[in-house]
Design an enzyme around this catalytic site. Structure first.
Site, PDB file in Angstrom:
ATOM      1  N   SER A 242      32.380  51.356  48.410  1.00  0.00           N
ATOM      2  CA  SER A 242      31.451  52.463  48.705  1.00  0.00           C
ATOM      3  C   SER A 242      31.526  52.863  50.171  1.00  0.00           C
ATOM      4  O   SER A 242      31.500  54.061  50.506  1.00  0.00           O
ATOM      5  CB  SER A 242      30.016  52.088  48.331  1.00  0.00           C
ATOM      6  N   HIS A 272      31.738  46.851  41.354  1.00  0.00           N
ATOM      7  CA  HIS A 272      31.031  47.004  42.630  1.00  0.00           C
ATOM      8  C   HIS A 272      29.530  46.976  42.329  1.00  0.00           C
ATOM      9  O   HIS A 272      29.020  45.995  41.793  1.00  0.00           O
ATOM     10  CB  HIS A 272      31.518  48.302  43.294  1.00  0.00           C
ATOM     11  N   HIS A 318      33.989  37.035  45.096  1.00  0.00           N
ATOM     12  CA  HIS A 318      33.967  38.086  46.121  1.00  0.00           C
ATOM     13  C   HIS A 318      35.364  38.267  46.705  1.00  0.00           C
ATOM     14  O   HIS A 318      36.122  37.296  46.813  1.00  0.00           O
ATOM     15  CB  HIS A 318      32.983  37.753  47.248  1.00  0.00           C
ATOM     16  N   ARG A 327      23.046  37.155  51.443  1.00  0.00           N
ATOM     17  CA  ARG A 327      22.127  38.152  50.863  1.00  0.00           C
ATOM     18  C   ARG A 327      21.553  37.621  49.539  1.00  0.00           C
ATOM     19  O   ARG A 327      20.429  37.941  49.166  1.00  0.00           O
ATOM     20  CB  ARG A 327      22.846  39.484  50.658  1.00  0.00           C
ATOM     21  N   ASP A 373      24.835  40.419  43.998  1.00  0.00           N
ATOM     22  CA  ASP A 373      24.441  40.967  42.704  1.00  0.00           C
ATOM     23  C   ASP A 373      23.952  39.910  41.721  1.00  0.00           C
ATOM     24  O   ASP A 373      23.364  40.239  40.696  1.00  0.00           O
ATOM     25  CB  ASP A 373      25.616  41.731  42.084  1.00  0.00           C
TER      26      ASP A 373
HETATM   27  N1  HAX Z   1      34.246  35.465  36.634  1.00  0.00           N
HETATM   28  C1  HAX Z   1      35.453  35.282  36.042  1.00  0.00           C
HETATM   29  N2  HAX Z   1      36.623  35.480  36.667  1.00  0.00           N
HETATM   30  C2  HAX Z   1      36.570  35.826  37.956  1.00  0.00           C
HETATM   31  C3  HAX Z   1      35.369  35.987  38.643  1.00  0.00           C
HETATM   32  C4  HAX Z   1      34.168  35.810  37.933  1.00  0.00           C
HETATM   33  N3  HAX Z   1      32.962  36.011  38.475  1.00  0.00           N
HETATM   34  N4  HAX Z   1      35.636  36.343  39.929  1.00  0.00           N
HETATM   35  C5  HAX Z   1      36.989  36.390  40.025  1.00  0.00           C
HETATM   36  N5  HAX Z   1      37.561  36.087  38.823  1.00  0.00           N
HETATM   37  C6  HAX Z   1      38.963  36.137  38.473  1.00  0.00           C
HETATM   38  C7  HAX Z   1      39.453  37.558  38.660  1.00  0.00           C
HETATM   39  O1  HAX Z   1      39.118  38.374  37.528  1.00  0.00           O
HETATM   40  C8  HAX Z   1      40.929  37.357  38.826  1.00  0.00           C
HETATM   41  O2  HAX Z   1      41.475  37.139  37.534  1.00  0.00           O
HETATM   42  P1  HAX Z   1      42.934  37.700  37.139  1.00  0.00           P
HETATM   43  O3  HAX Z   1      43.878  36.976  38.066  1.00  0.00           O
HETATM   44  O4  HAX Z   1      43.076  37.336  35.702  1.00  0.00           O
HETATM   45  O5  HAX Z   1      42.892  39.186  37.401  1.00  0.00           O
HETATM   46  C9  HAX Z   1      40.981  36.036  39.592  1.00  0.00           C
HETATM   47  O6  HAX Z   1      39.724  35.402  39.388  1.00  0.00           O
HETATM   48  C10 HAX Z   1      41.206  36.216  41.076  1.00  0.00           C
HETATM   49  O7  HAX Z   1      40.220  37.109  41.585  1.00  0.00           O
HETATM   50  P2  HAX Z   1      39.736  37.009  43.098  1.00  0.00           P
HETATM   51  O8  HAX Z   1      40.926  37.250  43.971  1.00  0.00           O
HETATM   52  O9  HAX Z   1      38.983  35.763  43.320  1.00  0.00           O
HETATM   53  O10 HAX Z   1      38.695  38.196  43.207  1.00  0.00           O
HETATM   54  P3  HAX Z   1      38.994  39.716  43.498  1.00  0.00           P
HETATM   55  O11 HAX Z   1      39.016  39.904  44.980  1.00  0.00           O
HETATM   56  O12 HAX Z   1      40.150  40.232  42.732  1.00  0.00           O
HETATM   57  O13 HAX Z   1      37.698  40.401  42.874  1.00  0.00           O
HETATM   58  C11 HAX Z   1      35.401  40.550  42.360  1.00  0.00           C
HETATM   59  C12 HAX Z   1      36.433  40.211  43.438  1.00  0.00           C
HETATM   60  C13 HAX Z   1      34.035  40.573  43.005  1.00  0.00           C
HETATM   61  C14 HAX Z   1      35.693  41.945  41.778  1.00  0.00           C
HETATM   62  C15 HAX Z   1      35.477  39.467  41.261  1.00  0.00           C
HETATM   63  O14 HAX Z   1      35.117  38.220  41.819  1.00  0.00           O
HETATM   64  C16 HAX Z   1      34.606  39.782  40.071  1.00  0.00           C
HETATM   65  O15 HAX Z   1      35.062  40.497  39.156  1.00  0.00           O
HETATM   66  N6  HAX Z   1      33.339  39.261  40.029  1.00  0.00           N
HETATM   67  C17 HAX Z   1      32.415  39.569  38.979  1.00  0.00           C
HETATM   68  C18 HAX Z   1      31.845  40.975  39.181  1.00  0.00           C
HETATM   69  C19 HAX Z   1      30.960  41.029  40.421  1.00  0.00           C
HETATM   70  O16 HAX Z   1      30.129  40.170  40.662  1.00  0.00           O
HETATM   71  N7  HAX Z   1      31.114  42.092  41.233  1.00  0.00           N
HETATM   72  C20 HAX Z   1      30.268  42.332  42.413  1.00  0.00           C
HETATM   73  C21 HAX Z   1      30.977  42.013  43.720  1.00  0.00           C
HETATM   74  C22 HAX Z   1      30.108  42.249  44.941  1.00  0.00           C
HETATM   75  C23 HAX Z   1      29.954  43.691  45.181  1.00  0.00           C
HETATM   76  O17 HAX Z   1      30.863  44.445  45.487  1.00  0.00           O
HETATM   77  N8  HAX Z   1      28.776  44.172  44.990  1.00  0.00           N
HETATM   78  O18 HAX Z   1      28.606  45.513  45.007  1.00  0.00           O
END
Ligand code: HAX
Length: 434
Positions: A242, A272, A318, A327, A373
């Site tokens: 964002s 996000h 994250h 937070r 979140d």
């Molecule tokens: N549950 C299951 N698997 C997860 C996970 C979770 N909470 N967090 C990461 N992983 C997985 C990823 O999906 C990824 O899998 P693949 O290799 O199969 O694609 C692997 O672990 C490596 O990911 P990462 O490098 O640790 O994390 P990214 O930087 O790619 O993504 C995310 C970060 C926040 C998007 C990710 O941790 C996620 O999807 N979390 C759950 C959704 C979430 O909480 N989003 C909010 C984030 C905070 C934010 O921006 N708020 O607005």
């Protein structure tokens, strides 16, 4: 205006620092880009600069160099309140110093003066189908305000480059002043069919005014939460989707309304801001499955079932952080001090004990700890704001503070239009041979 004077006084030295770095040290290398990063969402590519905030992977967000506990302790509060003035936080982000109570109150007074929303915005919102997502309505409302942009008008009138930041500051204050009212109107209209025009109360601080506009039952306590929530969601350095979207759009000299509407559209994505609602849904599905807060072993199995279904555990992981999000901790402490026996809160606490272990065992997530979140929606739910798709709107109101402060400084320091270079797959294959 106080903020204007404070920024103007700092600008010469900031401009000199930036000019000197770009002119005398422009060739210094600060990072490299690998093929994995090009295909991996540009993680860790050091290509943005902001002094408003910085995410330290090991300790979390620093707002103008201050940790979350420091910010919450040092910012002035409304009399009798436990959480600080949101206006004090905006002052901190814009000016870079902790304000006195009187300085924080000048921002609150600026907001009160600018809070009125033109009629056409309400008409536009009322004309939308009831099922329109809340984030779509907020983004549309922000765009509907664009006609009032001081920056856009002054640019047409031939404003000099040196003055861009002053017009950007006017837009930043106008836009952030109107957001609580817009969000509350969307809430009442979409979920309760109330379309009466709302008015801000200029004698109430940002959080208290918002709690009243929302019409939640426990207004005093909700006002405390609203202030905390907006402060915690304000900024997370420039690279998050964002903030980056807002920065990119703003870099074309689009005004704050165009830019922030773009930022909101990014915030609406499930990876996000939408994760807040996903996290509450997941917690409620646990309560539903077990008829209450389960035991540790049951929760452990439930979490594994989610992963084995190919789903993520929302609120965990994250892109940058490698520790529990401060937070998250701040909101957990706020809730435990006020309603420790709330089932959803007890469950969120248990999830915090169990899920990191599950994610570690799975071995994929680089950060098995909770992000903001994982808990935000639990607190909203407690106060009766149970319309999940509204949570991202609340996040957006907070996020506006950080991204508009960044826009002001980007214009003040003459940051150019953003334009990274793309390559083709064949070029990367060629690079891989060397
Ligand atoms: N549950 C299951 N698997 C997860 C996970 C979770 N909470 N967090 C990461 N992983 C997985 C990823 O999906 C990824 O899998 P693949 O290799 O199969 O694609 C692997 O672990 C490596 O990911 P990462 O490098 O640790 O994390 P990214 O930087 O790619 O993504 C995310 C970060 C926040 C998007 C990710 O941790 C996620 O999807 N979390 C759950 C959704 C979430 O909480 N989003 C909010 C984030 C905070 C934010 O921006 N708020 O607005």
């Amino acid at each position: 205006m106080l903020i204007h004077e404070k920024i103007a006084a700092q600008l010469p030295s900031w401009r000199e620092r930036v000019t000197r770095l770009a002119r005398d040290y422009g060739e210094i290398v600060i990072g490299e880009v690998t093929i994995a990063q090009v295909y991996g969402g540009m993680r860790e590519v050091r290509s943005l600069v902001t002094d408003v905030s910085f995410v330290d992977p090991e300790t979390g967000i620093k707002l103008r160099g201050l940790s979350v506990p420091e910010v919450l302790k040092k910012l002035p509060r409304p009399r009798g309140a436990k959480t600080p003035y949101v206006g004090g936080l905006f002052y901190l982000l814009l000016v870079g110093e902790i304000p006195s109570r009187a300085e924080a109150e000048t921002v609150e007074a600026e907001w009160a003066r600018r809070a009125e929303v033109p009629d056409h915005v309400f008409k536009m919102l009322k004309a939308m189908p009831r099922e329109t997502p809340a984030m779509t309505l907020l983004s549309q409302a922000v765009l509907a305000l664009q006609g009032g942009s001081v920056f856009a008008r002054m640019y047409q009138e031939g404003m000099k480059k040196d003055a861009y930041w002053e017009a950007a500051l006017e837009d930043a204050l106008d836009l952030t002043a109107k957001l609580p009212l817009l969000a509350a109107f969307i809430y009442r209209m979409k979920y309760f069919g109330e379309t009466k025009k709302l008015r801000s109360n200029p004698r109430q601080d940002y959080g208290t005014n918002f709690a009243r506009l929302m019409g939640v039952p426990d207004r005093k306590s909700y006002a405390e939460l609203a202030r905390l929530f907006f402060i915690l969601h304000s900024d997370h350095e420039s690279g998050n989707a964002s903030a980056h979207a807002t920065h990119l759009v703003g870099s074309t000299l689009s005004d704050a309304y165009y830019a922030f509407s773009g930022g909101l559209n990014a915030l609406a994505g499930p990876l996000h801001g939408l994760a807040t609602q996903e996290a509450v849904k997941w917690l409620l599905s646990v309560l539903d499955t077990f008829g209450g807060v389960p035991g540790r072993d049951e929760l452990y199995k439930f979490a594994w079932d989610t992963l084995n279904d190919g789903r993520v555990i929302p609120g965990y992981g994250h892109a940058v952080l490698r520790v529990p999000d401060p937070r998250f901790i701040a909101q957990l402490e706020f809730a435990r001090a006020r309603f420790p026996d709330d089932d959803l809160l007890r469950l969120a606490g248990l999830v915090y004990e169990v899920v990191p272990q599950v994610l570690k065992e799975q071995g994929k997530a680089k950060n098995p700890a909770p992000n903001v979140d994982a808990i935000s929606g639990t607190l909203q739910y407690h106060y009766g704001v149970r319309e999940f798709d509204f949570y991202t709107v609340l996040f957006g109101v907070g996020r506006a503070l950080g991204v508009t402060a960044n826009l002001v400084w980007a214009r003040a320091l003459g940051q150019p239009i953003e334009r990274p270079k793309s390559l083709t797959t064949a070029m990367l294959e060629e690079a891989a041979k060397t």
